[in-house]
Design a protein around this motif. Sequence first.
Motif, mmCIF file in Angstrom:
data_model
loop_
_atom_site.group_PDB
_atom_site.id
_atom_site.type_symbol
_atom_site.label_atom_id
_atom_site.label_comp_id
_atom_site.label_asym_id
_atom_site.label_seq_id
_atom_site.Cartn_x
_atom_site.Cartn_y
_atom_site.Cartn_z
ATOM 1 N N MET A 5 42.740 40.592 39.896
ATOM 2 C CA MET A 5 44.362 39.664 39.012
ATOM 3 C C MET A 5 43.993 38.950 38.798
ATOM 4 O O MET A 5 44.318 37.828 39.515
ATOM 5 C CB MET A 5 45.468 40.358 39.588
ATOM 6 C CG MET A 5 45.965 41.684 39.977
ATOM 7 S SD MET A 5 45.549 42.727 38.833
ATOM 8 C CE MET A 5 46.685 44.381 39.800
ATOM 9 N N VAL A 6 43.594 38.190 37.327
ATOM 10 C CA VAL A 6 43.062 36.884 36.400
ATOM 11 C C VAL A 6 44.206 36.569 35.520
ATOM 12 O O VAL A 6 44.041 37.633 34.841
ATOM 13 C CB VAL A 6 41.498 36.834 36.140
ATOM 14 C CG1 VAL A 6 40.851 35.872 35.462
ATOM 15 C CG2 VAL A 6 40.978 37.911 37.180
ATOM 16 N N CYS A 7 44.374 35.554 35.235
ATOM 17 C CA CYS A 7 45.249 35.045 33.777
ATOM 18 C C CYS A 7 45.010 33.488 33.888
ATOM 19 O O CYS A 7 43.979 33.339 34.630
ATOM 20 C CB CYS A 7 46.780 35.095 34.334
ATOM 21 S SG CYS A 7 47.482 33.753 35.735
ATOM 22 N N ASN A 10 46.590 30.908 36.469
ATOM 23 C CA ASN A 10 47.314 31.185 38.047
ATOM 24 C C ASN A 10 48.242 30.836 38.548
ATOM 25 O O ASN A 10 48.289 30.405 40.144
ATOM 26 C CB ASN A 10 46.589 31.432 39.327
ATOM 27 C CG ASN A 10 46.261 32.020 40.467
ATOM 28 O OD1 ASN A 10 45.400 31.714 41.411
ATOM 29 N ND2 ASN A 10 46.362 33.285 40.779
ATOM 30 N N SER A 14 49.118 36.351 37.320
ATOM 31 C CA SER A 14 48.807 37.125 38.071
ATOM 32 C C SER A 14 49.507 36.441 39.726
ATOM 33 O O SER A 14 48.992 37.807 40.001
ATOM 34 C CB SER A 14 46.813 36.506 38.468
ATOM 35 O OG SER A 14 46.795 35.274 38.119
ATOM 36 N N GLU A 18 49.427 39.897 42.277
ATOM 37 C CA GLU A 18 48.783 40.544 43.502
ATOM 38 C C GLU A 18 49.779 40.786 44.144
ATOM 39 O O GLU A 18 49.546 41.609 45.160
ATOM 40 C CB GLU A 18 47.942 39.016 43.452
ATOM 41 C CG GLU A 18 47.760 38.629 44.899
ATOM 42 C CD GLU A 18 47.206 36.840 45.386
ATOM 43 O OE1 GLU A 18 46.793 36.991 45.165
ATOM 44 O OE2 GLU A 18 47.281 37.049 46.725
ATOM 45 N N SER A 36 44.171 36.725 43.749
ATOM 46 C CA SER A 36 43.896 36.605 42.067
ATOM 47 C C SER A 36 43.387 34.948 42.256
ATOM 48 O O SER A 36 43.302 34.393 42.752
ATOM 49 C CB SER A 36 45.414 36.884 41.286
ATOM 50 O OG SER A 36 46.463 34.977 42.530
ATOM 51 N N MET A 85 45.255 39.524 32.123
ATOM 52 C CA MET A 85 45.966 39.793 32.153
ATOM 53 C C MET A 85 46.275 39.308 30.119
ATOM 54 O O MET A 85 47.174 39.863 29.524
ATOM 55 C CB MET A 85 47.211 38.548 32.457
ATOM 56 C CG MET A 85 47.247 38.467 33.723
ATOM 57 S SD MET A 85 47.972 40.097 34.681
ATOM 58 C CE MET A 85 47.079 40.464 35.954
#
Length: 162
Positions: A5-7, A10, A14, A18, A36, A85
């Motif tokens: 999961m990536v934003c 972090n 994310s 996660e 993440s 995201m």
Amino acid sequence: MKVLMVCLGNICRSPLAEGILDDKAKKAGLDWTVDSAGTANYHVGEPPHRLSQKVAKLNGIDISKQACRQFKKEDMLAFDKIYAMDNDVYNDIKRISGDLFNPGKTDLLLNEIFPGENVDVPDPWYGTERNFHEVYSIIDKACNAIIEKYAPTLKGVGHLNN
Ligand code: 4NP
């Protein structure tokens, strides 16, 4: 399956993604790895935002042990599915990954519930606790869709006790 999961930071979105997907996968008996990362390095080593921690805890999920790390191009090889995201994050993942970028394994998280619409998970960084609850709710729905997609016979964790 290994899911990342990536934003941007972090720190807010994310870490929630996660924690939520990891919780659902474990409850569904799935042997998944969920991690993440952030495309920026502003908060490397820090735990999640206090409001992400609080909202997760109110929903029975402990994300306090997570530590922020930056997305790196090798993540494109190490994970089977990478969820961005928002659209800026997707483009940053593409830029950082360079020749390793694989569009087949990269998607916007909310395309799991709004297919092809490329909707962003709103960034709650400048928001209030209410915004963090809204973010939790939308990520929770997307994670239910992921579990149902990759483990369809389980019909989501809510049905496991039947
Ligand atoms: P996130 O939110 O990408 O959901 O972790 C943000 C966190 C930090 C910053 C921006 C967004 N920042 O500018 O430091």
